[in-house]
Design an enzyme around this catalytic site. Structure first.
Site, short mmCIF file in Angstrom:
data_model
loop_
_atom_site.label_atom_id
_atom_site.label_comp_id
_atom_site.label_asym_id
_atom_site.label_seq_id
_atom_site.Cartn_x
_atom_site.Cartn_y
_atom_site.Cartn_z
N CYS A 1 9.54 -72.50 49.12
CA CYS A 1 8.60 -73.49 48.53
C CYS A 1 9.41 -74.39 47.36
O CYS A 1 10.71 -74.04 47.47
CB CYS A 1 7.37 -72.83 47.64
SG CYS A 1 7.85 -71.60 46.52
N THR A 2 8.92 -74.95 46.60
CA THR A 2 9.57 -75.98 45.90
C THR A 2 10.66 -75.42 44.69
O THR A 2 11.90 -75.41 44.82
CB THR A 2 8.60 -77.01 45.10
OG1 THR A 2 7.97 -77.70 46.18
CG2 THR A 2 9.43 -78.15 44.48
#
EC number: 1.14.-.-
Length: 327
Positions: free
Chosen positions: A184-185
Site C-alpha cells: 500500500c502507499t
C-alpha cells in the site's frame, strides 16, 4: 539544493490513552507551529500526512518523538516546492484503518502489534515481484491502482479498502495455497490487512515495509518495476516512484489515451475520481456519465458559470441532450 517544504508521511500502531483528548491537544500543537495536514488518531494509534518548512516539520517530529510510545516513530520525508495541504485537521476515529469486517465488532478487529505479515525490504519485495509463484496483491482503492501499480500486481475490483476482505474471500481458491505479498502507499493498511490474511489461514504472508513511498526512495531498487505514478491524498495528487524506466499506465476516462491527471466527477453525489485531460474535462463537463453531466448540482457547470445554452451546446457536441440518456 533542498526544496523549501517537507511532507511527512507516518503512522504507528500504539495504544493511546484518552485518544479523543490526545487528538485535541495534538491539533492545538500543530496549529501553534503553523503545520498543515491531515491526521487520524484512534485508540489503536496515529496516522498522518503533514507539511511545512524545515523548521516547522522538525519541531513537529521532535514533539511526536517526545510522546510516550512514539519515540521510534518512522517519518517518511518528501521535499516539495509548495505546501501539500491548505489546512490542519486532527480527527479522532474508532480506528486509523477500517477493515470493514462483516460483524462490525471492533473487538474482533486485527491488532497489528499481535498479528501481521512478515516485513519485506524493497529488495525482498522486488524479488517477490519477479517470482512467478508469489501473488502480489494491491490493497489500495481502484482509482489508486489505475494511476500506478507494481508490474504484475493483482487489482482487486474494489472502490474502497473496507471491501477488500470480502473480495479476498470471494477469490480465496485462486491463491490460498500460494505465498501472498501485499503493498500500500505507506504501510499502514498492509499492517492490518496482512494480519487479517494470517488470521484467515494464509500460511506465507508478506508486506512491503514502509510501503510504496519507501520503495521509490530505496537507493538499490530505485522504484524499478513500478508503472505509472503514486496517488497521494494531498494537494500533490500524484508523485513519481520509478526512477529507472518510468512509464504512464493511467488512461483517460473518456477516450483511453495516456493520462495522469485526476479530477473528481462534477456530480457531488457521485464524486468518482477519474483520470482525464483538461480538454476532455471541458468537453464532458467533468461528468463521468450522462447522468452526472446533466445533474442539477454539477460543480463544473456552477464553477464555470455556464448558461443552460452553453451546457446544451456542449452536450450536443458529444451526441447528448439534457433529457435524453444515451443508449
Amino acid at each position: 539544493m533542498a526544496k523549501p517544504i517537507r511532507v511527512l508521511l507516518y503512522y504507528k500502531y500504539v495504544p493511546i490513552e484518552n485518544a479523543e483528548q490526545f487528538a485535541a491537544d495534538h491539533l492545538a500543537f500543530c496549529k501553534s507551529i503553523g503545520l498543515k495536514g491531515r491526521i487520524l488518531v484512534a485508540d489503536e494509534g496515529i496516522n498522518g500526512t503533514v507539511s511545512g518548512d524545515y523548521e516547522t516539520t522538525q519541531k513537529y517530529m521532535d514533539y511526536v518523538h517526545s510522546l510516550p510510545g512514539m519515540e521510534d516513530l518512522w517519518f517518511k520525508i518528501d521535499e516539495e516546492e509548495e505546501q501539500a495541504f491548505k489546512k490542519m485537521f486532527v480527527r479522532y476515529k474508532k480506528e486509523i484503518v477500517h477493515l470493514g469486517l462483516e460483524d462490525n465488532n471492533f473487538d474482533s478487529d486485527i491488532n497489528p502489534l499481535e498479528t501481521t505479515g512478515a516485513y519485506l525490504s524493497p529488495k525482498e519485495f522486488k524479488d517477490a515481484l519477479l517470482d512467478e509463484d508469489t501473488v502480489v496483491l494491491d490493497t489500495r482503492n481502484d482509482y489508486e491502482y489505475d494511476l500506478g501499480h507494481f508490474r504484475g500486481a493483482i487489482r482487486p475490483d474494489i472502490r474502497n479498502f473496507r471491501e477488500l476482505p470480502q473480495w479476498v474471500r470471494d477469490h480465496k481458491e485462486e491463491f490460498m495455497d500460494k505465498r501472498v505479498v501485499v503493498y500500500c502507499t505507506g504501510g499502514v493498511r498492509c499492517e492490518k490487512f496482512s494480519g487479517w490474511l494470517v488470521r484467515e489461514g494464509y500460511k506465507d504472508v508478506g508486506q512491503l515495509h514502509g510501503g510504496i513511498v519507501t520503495y521509490g526512495k530505496d537507493p538499490e531498487v530505485q522504484g524499478e518495476l513500478w508503472d505509472g505514478k503514486l496517488y497521494v491524498f494531498d494537494e500533490r495528487i500524484a508523485v513519481d516512484v520509478n526512477h529507472v524506466d518510468p512509464i504512464v499506465v493511467g488512461k483517460d476516462w473518456f477516450d483511453g489515451t495516456p493520462c495522469e491527471r485526476y479530477v473528481n466527477c462534477g456530480n457531488p453525489f457521485c464524486n468518482r475520481r477519474i483520470l482525464t485531460s483538461e480538454e476532455n474535462e471541458d468537453k464532458y463537463l467533468r461528468g463521468c456519465s450522462h447522468e452526472c453531466r446533466v445533474h442539477p448540482r454539477n460543480r463544473y457547470v456552477s464553477e464555470n458559470d455556464l448558461s443552460q445554452e452553453e451546457v446544451v451546446s456542449r452536450l450536443a457536441a458529444i451526441g447528448e441532450s439534457l433529457d435524453v440518456t444515451p443508449a
